[in-house]
Every structure is written in structure tokens, then in C-alpha cells.
Scaffold this motif. Structure first.
Motif, mmCIF file in Angstrom:
data_model
loop_
_atom_site.group_PDB
_atom_site.id
_atom_site.type_symbol
_atom_site.label_atom_id
_atom_site.label_comp_id
_atom_site.label_asym_id
_atom_site.label_seq_id
_atom_site.Cartn_x
_atom_site.Cartn_y
_atom_site.Cartn_z
ATOM 1 N N LEU A 7 0.800 -1.228 0.000
ATOM 2 C CA LEU A 7 0.000 0.000 0.000
ATOM 3 C C LEU A 7 0.832 1.276 0.000
ATOM 4 C CD1 LEU A 7 -2.799 -1.065 2.511
ATOM 5 C CD2 LEU A 7 -2.797 -1.236 0.010
ATOM 6 N N GLN A 8 2.162 1.157 0.126
ATOM 7 C CA GLN A 8 3.051 2.320 0.103
ATOM 8 C C GLN A 8 2.754 3.308 1.239
ATOM 9 O OE1 GLN A 8 5.227 2.541 -3.210
ATOM 10 N NE2 GLN A 8 4.665 0.457 -2.744
ATOM 11 N N ILE A 9 2.372 2.783 2.394
ATOM 12 C CA ILE A 9 2.055 3.617 3.560
ATOM 13 C C ILE A 9 3.083 3.341 4.660
ATOM 14 C CG2 ILE A 9 0.352 4.130 5.359
ATOM 15 C CD1 ILE A 9 -1.832 3.193 3.431
ATOM 16 N N PRO A 10 3.852 4.338 5.098
ATOM 17 C CA PRO A 10 4.776 4.127 6.215
ATOM 18 C C PRO A 10 3.993 3.773 7.479
ATOM 19 C CG PRO A 10 5.217 6.211 5.087
ATOM 20 C CD PRO A 10 3.904 5.713 4.569
ATOM 21 N N VAL A 11 4.544 2.889 8.295
ATOM 22 C CA VAL A 11 3.807 2.433 9.476
ATOM 23 C C VAL A 11 4.748 2.342 10.665
ATOM 24 C CG1 VAL A 11 4.184 -0.018 8.924
ATOM 25 C CG2 VAL A 11 2.236 0.628 10.339
ATOM 26 N N SER A 12 4.214 2.639 11.852
ATOM 27 C CA SER A 12 4.955 2.440 13.097
ATOM 28 C C SER A 12 4.007 1.834 14.126
ATOM 29 C CB SER A 12 5.548 3.762 13.607
ATOM 30 O OG SER A 12 4.518 4.693 13.871
ATOM 31 N N PHE A 13 4.564 1.386 15.250
ATOM 32 C CA PHE A 13 3.774 0.647 16.231
ATOM 33 C C PHE A 13 3.957 1.241 17.624
ATOM 34 C CE2 PHE A 13 5.372 -2.108 12.880
ATOM 35 C CZ PHE A 13 4.218 -2.685 12.390
ATOM 36 N N THR A 14 2.935 1.053 18.446
ATOM 37 C CA THR A 14 3.036 1.463 19.837
ATOM 38 C C THR A 14 2.219 0.537 20.717
ATOM 39 O OG1 THR A 14 2.799 3.302 21.403
ATOM 40 C CG2 THR A 14 1.077 3.071 19.737
ATOM 41 N N THR A 15 2.654 0.397 21.947
ATOM 42 C CA THR A 15 1.869 -0.342 22.949
ATOM 43 C C THR A 15 1.374 0.618 24.029
ATOM 44 O OG1 THR A 15 3.919 -0.843 24.162
ATOM 45 C CG2 THR A 15 3.141 -2.499 22.594
ATOM 46 N N LYS A 16 1.602 1.928 23.806
ATOM 47 C CA LYS A 16 1.214 2.946 24.795
ATOM 48 C C LYS A 16 -0.052 3.663 24.343
ATOM 49 C CE LYS A 16 6.049 3.676 26.076
ATOM 50 N NZ LYS A 16 7.190 4.639 26.102
ATOM 51 N N VAL A 17 -1.080 3.574 25.158
ATOM 52 C CA VAL A 17 -2.378 4.175 24.824
ATOM 53 C C VAL A 17 -2.249 5.680 24.646
ATOM 54 C CG1 VAL A 17 -4.728 4.580 25.650
ATOM 55 C CG2 VAL A 17 -3.653 2.352 26.006
ATOM 56 N N GLU A 18 -1.492 6.358 25.542
ATOM 57 C CA GLU A 18 -1.385 7.816 25.475
ATOM 58 C C GLU A 18 -0.711 8.271 24.176
ATOM 59 O OE1 GLU A 18 1.875 6.218 28.281
ATOM 60 O OE2 GLU A 18 -0.231 5.826 27.808
ATOM 61 N N GLU A 19 0.281 7.525 23.706
ATOM 62 C CA GLU A 19 0.937 7.853 22.433
ATOM 63 C C GLU A 19 -0.028 7.688 21.270
ATOM 64 O OE1 GLU A 19 4.701 6.332 19.666
ATOM 65 O OE2 GLU A 19 4.565 5.666 21.757
ATOM 66 N N PHE A 20 -0.857 6.663 21.326
ATOM 67 C CA PHE A 20 -1.843 6.413 20.281
ATOM 68 C C PHE A 20 -2.891 7.520 20.253
ATOM 69 C CE2 PHE A 20 -5.824 4.402 18.802
ATOM 70 C CZ PHE A 20 -5.407 3.926 17.576
ATOM 71 N N VAL A 21 -3.335 7.970 21.419
ATOM 72 C CA VAL A 21 -4.399 8.978 21.526
ATOM 73 C C VAL A 21 -3.958 10.317 20.948
ATOM 74 C CG1 VAL A 21 -5.771 10.354 23.149
ATOM 75 C CG2 VAL A 21 -5.544 7.888 23.490
ATOM 76 N N VAL A 22 -2.721 10.722 21.190
ATOM 77 C CA VAL A 22 -2.266 12.049 20.739
ATOM 78 C C VAL A 22 -1.803 12.056 19.287
ATOM 79 C CG1 VAL A 22 -1.589 12.702 23.086
ATOM 80 C CG2 VAL A 22 0.121 11.688 21.554
ATOM 81 N N HIS A 23 -1.697 10.886 18.660
ATOM 82 C CA HIS A 23 -1.241 10.829 17.252
ATOM 83 C C HIS A 23 -2.278 11.482 16.338
ATOM 84 C CE1 HIS A 23 0.969 9.315 13.794
ATOM 85 N NE2 HIS A 23 -0.165 8.842 13.294
ATOM 86 N N ASN A 24 -1.818 12.420 15.483
ATOM 87 C CA ASN A 24 -2.739 13.176 14.626
ATOM 88 C C ASN A 24 -3.013 12.522 13.280
ATOM 89 O OD1 ASN A 24 -3.209 15.334 16.401
ATOM 90 N ND2 ASN A 24 -1.238 16.270 15.851
ATOM 91 N N GLY A 25 -2.123 11.643 12.848
ATOM 92 C CA GLY A 25 -2.294 11.019 11.548
ATOM 93 C C GLY A 25 -3.225 9.813 11.609
ATOM 94 N N PRO A 26 -3.309 9.056 10.503
ATOM 95 C CA PRO A 26 -4.140 7.851 10.495
ATOM 96 C C PRO A 26 -3.637 6.834 11.513
ATOM 97 C CG PRO A 26 -2.753 7.940 8.540
ATOM 98 C CD PRO A 26 -2.610 9.258 9.218
ATOM 99 N N LYS A 27 -4.540 6.124 12.157
ATOM 100 C CA LYS A 27 -4.156 5.162 13.178
ATOM 101 C C LYS A 27 -5.211 4.068 13.289
ATOM 102 C CE LYS A 27 -5.871 8.460 16.625
ATOM 103 N NZ LYS A 27 -5.510 9.273 17.825
ATOM 104 N N ILE A 28 -4.762 2.879 13.656
ATOM 105 C CA ILE A 28 -5.676 1.751 13.838
ATOM 106 C C ILE A 28 -5.275 0.983 15.093
ATOM 107 C CG2 ILE A 28 -6.032 1.523 11.334
ATOM 108 C CD1 ILE A 28 -4.347 -1.037 11.443
ATOM 109 N N THR A 29 -6.256 0.309 15.667
ATOM 110 C CA THR A 29 -6.004 -0.578 16.796
ATOM 111 C C THR A 29 -6.086 -2.018 16.321
ATOM 112 O OG1 THR A 29 -6.929 0.977 18.395
ATOM 113 C CG2 THR A 29 -6.829 -1.323 19.069
#
Length: 430
Positions: free
Chosen positions: A25-47
């Protein structure tokens, strides 16, 4: 950058998410296990977890990406619209199936680690595969799932800039037997004359004589024509030369023959050369090393890619041997007795070693069909063969994937057995 929240980042999860997001899909991706980091992320995100954090884009995870080793998994194939899929994700998931777990199962060749009966050449039989049993072997479903997922992702994040990859073609040529009549040595030449005589193939005797006397071009010497097409179409064309010792299954010219060495060198001036490891090399690291050094000695260049002769592939041992010898790419992933996508993808991918639970540096390129499969195993006519090839090519074009064909130098010879196949080759590429 798309951010994925999950409760645990495993090698399997990292591997398959990057294949789907980055390579398809040519989409850069990163991962987190921290809820607070996920919540403040402004770009596209999935759980990706067993339950959502809120109302975000959520995919209910299957356990396979958080496990280690091999388990006998009960798989039931259902339909996502009209596309076969498995590992249903439940009603709260943003997409109905865990395509990441399903893709990992197919691309890692998980099923080839499970107990199965091998064919006469010790290969994994196509009719043992989940893809064949459920009728999706001729579709790159991993890529299809990825783009169906992308449609839903775009609805959720319409302002994100999505890139499109381009459709590409790679023509691969296996050189099992470089010459039909020439450079065979006295014993094999007289043996050929005798065999033609007892089988009343008098035309062959005449052609053999003319070729040996240099009054006619050897029919298997199609290399200049292939290289001409490569140049005209600016096509990526790879040649795989067999340099193993003579056996029942390895019948090429001796690698010490000066004419053969000259041929390999001349082709290497215009195209990339890979190793075609001999029949008995798929589980023999010492033999593989010997043949790699032999080819490197001929072309004076490191050999970094391969395709096993007879498509003999023992996963993971064959790939582990290739990695140990610094091979970077392998093109064996496919079936000898039928067409289709053995790993259910038309995107090159890295071999994931389930023995050690790591992504390896060996990149695998899966081919869609082999010439002899269509003619000899499926018994198709020329017209039917071309139709099948173009249908497979069309499936790859729909997802802008990489369409890889497997021909042999002799299948373009236009002799009686392969009459019309040079035309099929050209029409495939047009």
C-alpha cells in the motif's frame, strides 16, 4: 505515517504489517503499545487487538501473530464480498476479517511446515494447499485484501495522501539445456544419433547433422532473440544457468565447456545472471556453494539470486542454505504442476523463518506460471495457454503487482514441440 496500537509488538506482527502497509500500500507504518501515544497521534491510526480503545479504526486480532512455533490451525474459508478470506474478526471490527493474520499464514508458507505428503520430487504438492482447495490459487488474494482494506481506510482518513505503486513485469529464463545438438561431447552426440535412429526420427538426424556441421543454428540457442526483446521493451529479464554436474535430472553442457562458458559470459554482458542450483542441491549446502562459486568464476561477478532446478524447495532448509551463502533473492516460489500464486501474493516479500521467528534478508519473488506447466501438465493448447497467461497477468495488473513469468530458452525454439511459443512469449509481454 500510520500508527498501529497493539498490546504486544512481535516479529510476526512487525513483518506482515510492513509487508501490507509498506510494500503493497506504500504507507509508512509504526507501532506502539502505549495508549497515550496512540491517543495524541494526529495522523491515520488503527487498533489491532482483541477489543477497541474507543471508536477508532479497529481490527480484532487473531492469535497467530502473537504465537511462536507451528500449531495445527482450523481454518474455514468464507467470503469477503466475492473474495475468499479467513480468520473472521467479528461484528465490531472495521473490516470483517483479520487480513494480517491470514496474510501471514499464506506468505510465511505456514502450511508447508505442517505434516504433508510430498510428490515424487519431494515438493509440496499444490493440491495440499489451502489456496487450491478453496479455489483462490490463481488470485493474489493478499494484495486483493490489502486494497479492499485500503478502501475502508480511505473512508476513515480521506485527507491522508495515498501513493500508488506501478505494475511491473519480470521475465525469467531457466537454462536447463543450453544447446539441443551442439557441444555435447562425442558420447552424448552419438547417443543422440542412435536414439533418433531407433525411434525413426530421421528429420532430427538431419537437423542434428546440419547443426553439428555449423550449417544450421542450434534450435535451443534463442538467447539473442530474448535479449533483443529485452532491449526493445526495456524489460527486466533474468537468466538462471544450470552449472551442476551431469545427473539423471541435470543434463546441461559441462560448465567447463568453453563454448558454454562463452555463452554465459556473453549473456551476462546484457542481462543479470542467477544460479539454477542442480536437482540434488536443495538440501545440500556444500553442493550449492560449489555451484555458486563455479558460476561466479565464469562471470567474474558475485551471484546473488537463484531458482532451484525442478523447483525443489524444502522450507525452511533450502532458504536457510541460500541465506548462509549470501544469496539476496530467490525465484523458486511457485508450482511445477499448476499455475497460480503459491504464496497468494504478487508482491516480492522477505522469507520469514518460522524456525527462528525472524524476518530474514532473503527476498522471495513468486512466479505466476511456468511454460511447461501449461503445455505438459495442464495439456493446454497454445490458445488456451495464452488465455491463461493473460488472465493471470490481468489479476496482477488489477493490484499493480509484479508479474513474473517462467520460460526456458528451448521453449522459444519454435521446434515441433514448442511451435508457436515464441509468439506466446511476445504477446504476453505486449
Amino acid at each position: 505515517m500510520l500508527l498501529v496500537y497493539t498490546h504486544k509488538i512481535t516479529p510476526r506482527l512487525n513483518y506482515i504489517f510492513k509487508h501490507i502497509f509498506v510494500r503493497i500500500l506504500q504507507i509508512p507504518v509504526s507501532f506502539t503499545t502505549k495508549v497515550e501515544e496512540f491517543v495524541v497521534h494526529n495522523g491515520p491510526k488503527i487498533t489491532y487487538a482483541k477489543s477497541p480503545l474507543g471508536s477508532e479504526f479497529f481490527i480484532r486480532s487473531n492469535d497467530i501473530l502473537f504465537e511462536q512455533g507451528i500449531n495445527d490451525i482450523d481454518i474455514k474459508v468464507l467470503n469477503w464480498d466475492e473474495v475468499p478470506c479467513f480468520f473472521p474478526a467479528g461484528e465490531f471490527s472495521s473490516i470483517p476479517f483479520d487480513i494480517f493474520a491470514a496474510s501471514f499464514y499464506l506468505i510465511s508458507r505456514y502450511e508447508e511446515y505442517l505434516p504433508h505428503v510430498r510428490d515424487i520430487h519431494e515438493r509440496f504438492p499444490f493440491n495440499e494447499s489451502i489456496a487450491f482447495k478453496n479455489g483462490f490459487l490463481e488470485k493474489p488474494v493478499v494484495d486483493i485484501w490489502a486494497f479492499k482494506f485500503l478502501e475502508t481506510l480511505k473512508e476513515k482518513f480521506p485527507n491522508y495522501t495515498y501513493k500508488e505503486r506501478e505494475f511491473t513485469m519480470i521475465s525469467t529464463i531457466d537454462v536447463d539445456i543450453a544447446f539441443s545438438y551442439k557441444n555435447k561431447g562425442i558420447l552424448r552426440t552419438f547417443g543422440g544419433f542412435f536414439k533418433d535412429f531407433v525411434q525413426f526420427r530421421f528429420v532430427n538426424i538431419w537437423y542434428r547433422l546440419l547443426t553439428i556441421l555449423n550449417l544450421k543454428k542450434d534450435p535451443y540457442n534463442t538467447f539473442s532473440e530474448i535479449l533483443k526483446i529485452k532491449k526493445e521493451l526495456k524489460l527486466t529479464t533474468l537468466f538462471f544457468f544450470l552449472v551442476g554436474d551431469y545427473t539423471t535430472f541435470d543434463k546441461n553442457i559441462s560448465s567447463s565447456n568453453n563454448k558454454y562458458r562463452s555463452l554465459v559470459k556473453s549473456v551476462a554482458d546484457y542481462a543479470k545472471i542467477g544460479l539454477h542450483p542442480s536437482y540434488y542441491s536443495h538440501k545440500d549446502a556444500a553442493l550449492l556453494k560449489k555451484e555458486k562459486l563455479r558460476l561466479e568464476n565464469i562471470i567474474n561477478t558475485p551471484v546473488t539470486f537463484s531458482r532451484q532446478h525442478y523447483l525443489r524447495l524444502n522450507i525452511p532448509e533450502t532458504y536457510q542454505n541460500l541465506i548462509d551463502l549470501d544469496f539476496e533473492e530467490d525465484y523458486t516460489m511457485g508450482y511445477a504442476r499448476t499455475v497460480g500464486f503459491r504464496a497468494s501474493t504478487c508482491t516480492p516479500f522477505y522469507f520469514y523463518d518460522l524456525d527462528f521467528e525472524i524476518q530474514t534478508p532473503l527476498k522471495l519473488y513468486a512466479f505466476a506460471f511456468m511454460d511447461g506447466t501449461l503445455k505438459d501438465h495442464l495439456k493446454l493448447t497454445n490458445e488456451e495457454s495464452l488465455a491463461k497467461i493473460l488472465a493471470l497477468k490481468d489479476e496482477v495488473k488489477k493490484v499493480n503487482g509484479t508479474f513474473i513469468s517462467l520460460f526456458h530458452n528451448n521453449s522459444l525454439s519454435e521446434n515441433d514441440e514448442w511451435k508457436g511459443w515464441s509468439t506466446i512469449y511476445k504477446q504476453m509481454l505486449s
